[in-house]
Design an enzyme around this catalytic site. Structure first.
Site, PDB file in Angstrom:
ATOM      1  N   HIS A  10       0.888  -1.172   0.000  1.00  0.00           N
ATOM      2  CA  HIS A  10       0.000   0.000   0.000  1.00  0.00           C
ATOM      3  C   HIS A  10       0.921   1.215   0.000  1.00  0.00           C
ATOM      4  O   HIS A  10       1.658   1.452   0.956  1.00  0.00           O
ATOM      5  CB  HIS A  10      -0.866  -0.057   1.269  1.00  0.00           C
ATOM      6  CG  HIS A  10      -1.790   1.088   1.472  1.00  0.00           C
ATOM      7  ND1 HIS A  10      -2.984   1.226   0.807  1.00  0.00           N
ATOM      8  CD2 HIS A  10      -1.705   2.155   2.308  1.00  0.00           C
ATOM      9  CE1 HIS A  10      -3.604   2.319   1.234  1.00  0.00           C
ATOM     10  NE2 HIS A  10      -2.844   2.903   2.135  1.00  0.00           N
ATOM     11  N   VAL A  36       1.009   0.274  12.778  1.00  0.00           N
ATOM     12  CA  VAL A  36       1.446  -1.130  12.728  1.00  0.00           C
ATOM     13  C   VAL A  36       1.145  -1.821  14.055  1.00  0.00           C
ATOM     14  O   VAL A  36       0.814  -3.012  14.085  1.00  0.00           O
ATOM     15  CB  VAL A  36       2.955  -1.231  12.405  1.00  0.00           C
ATOM     16  CG1 VAL A  36       3.467  -2.647  12.544  1.00  0.00           C
ATOM     17  CG2 VAL A  36       3.238  -0.705  11.019  1.00  0.00           C
ATOM     18  N   ILE A  39      -3.200  -1.958  14.263  1.00  0.00           N
ATOM     19  CA  ILE A  39      -4.059  -2.573  13.252  1.00  0.00           C
ATOM     20  C   ILE A  39      -3.378  -3.854  12.776  1.00  0.00           C
ATOM     21  O   ILE A  39      -2.418  -3.805  11.996  1.00  0.00           O
ATOM     22  CB  ILE A  39      -4.323  -1.601  12.079  1.00  0.00           C
ATOM     23  CG1 ILE A  39      -4.919  -0.284  12.617  1.00  0.00           C
ATOM     24  CG2 ILE A  39      -5.254  -2.247  11.058  1.00  0.00           C
ATOM     25  CD1 ILE A  39      -5.115   0.791  11.577  1.00  0.00           C
ATOM     26  N   MET A  42      -1.771  -4.806   9.201  1.00  0.00           N
ATOM     27  CA  MET A  42      -0.644  -3.991   8.738  1.00  0.00           C
ATOM     28  C   MET A  42       0.638  -4.606   9.295  1.00  0.00           C
ATOM     29  O   MET A  42       0.880  -4.602  10.496  1.00  0.00           O
ATOM     30  CB  MET A  42      -0.811  -2.549   9.218  1.00  0.00           C
ATOM     31  CG  MET A  42       0.189  -1.574   8.665  1.00  0.00           C
ATOM     32  SD  MET A  42      -0.232   0.098   9.281  1.00  0.00           S
ATOM     33  CE  MET A  42       0.998   1.063   8.449  1.00  0.00           C
ATOM     34  N   TYR A  77      -7.772  -2.922   7.053  1.00  0.00           N
ATOM     35  CA  TYR A  77      -7.016  -1.744   7.498  1.00  0.00           C
ATOM     36  C   TYR A  77      -7.756  -0.452   7.142  1.00  0.00           C
ATOM     37  O   TYR A  77      -7.928   0.435   7.988  1.00  0.00           O
ATOM     38  CB  TYR A  77      -5.634  -1.785   6.844  1.00  0.00           C
ATOM     39  CG  TYR A  77      -4.874  -0.482   6.801  1.00  0.00           C
ATOM     40  CD1 TYR A  77      -4.181  -0.023   7.919  1.00  0.00           C
ATOM     41  CD2 TYR A  77      -4.807   0.277   5.629  1.00  0.00           C
ATOM     42  CE1 TYR A  77      -3.453   1.157   7.870  1.00  0.00           C
ATOM     43  CE2 TYR A  77      -4.080   1.448   5.581  1.00  0.00           C
ATOM     44  CZ  TYR A  77      -3.410   1.891   6.701  1.00  0.00           C
ATOM     45  OH  TYR A  77      -2.694   3.057   6.644  1.00  0.00           O
ATOM     46  N   HIS A  80     -10.736   0.024   9.362  1.00  0.00           N
ATOM     47  CA  HIS A  80     -10.485   0.003  10.805  1.00  0.00           C
ATOM     48  C   HIS A  80     -10.703   1.402  11.396  1.00  0.00           C
ATOM     49  O   HIS A  80     -10.205   2.390  10.857  1.00  0.00           O
ATOM     50  CB  HIS A  80      -9.052  -0.471  11.066  1.00  0.00           C
ATOM     51  CG  HIS A  80      -8.818  -0.876  12.477  1.00  0.00           C
ATOM     52  ND1 HIS A  80      -8.685   0.053  13.498  1.00  0.00           N
ATOM     53  CD2 HIS A  80      -8.676  -2.091  13.043  1.00  0.00           C
ATOM     54  CE1 HIS A  80      -8.464  -0.584  14.635  1.00  0.00           C
ATOM     55  NE2 HIS A  80      -8.459  -1.891  14.390  1.00  0.00           N
TER      56      HIS A  80
END
Length: 109
Positions: A10, A36, A39, A42, A77, A80
């Site tokens: 991404h 990181v 979530i 990730m 993600y 979220h």
């Protein structure tokens, strides 16, 4: 050529608004990196500033790259609540943004 199994990168290219201070940019980057830890899909985060001599950046100054195990992980993600809250804050500081998701492909010679 062989597409990576599941892995998705991404990538976000950003140009911050002129009135966003370097200190604020640093704070935003630290908060982005901390996603990181908040979530689970990730898996990693990297960032950098443009250093190209080609002058083809079109005003974009920063690049942010996150790694996910699957397209579904990226979707999780994006939806979220922590990401949604952060993205609203982050995007409000940007003049321009481009986001691209891709599956890395290995070229076998």
């Amino acid at each position: 050529m062989e597409e990576a199994k599941g892995v998705v990168k991404h990538v976000l290219l950003a140009k911050f608004k002129d009135d966003v201070t370097p200190e604020r940019i640093e704070e935003l980057i630290k908060d982005y990196a901390n996603l990181v830890n908040l979530i689970p899909p990730m898996k990693s985060f990297h960032w950098g500033k443009d250093v190209s001599a080609e002058n083809l950046h079109q005003g974009f100054t920063h690049v942010f790259e996150s790694t996910f195990e699957s397209p579904e992980g990226v979707a999780e993600y994006v939806a979220h609540p922590v990401h949604v809250e952060y993205a609203n804050l982050f995007l409000s500081c940007l003049e321009k943004v481009i986001v691209i998701d891709y599956k890395p492909t290995v070229v076998k010679l």
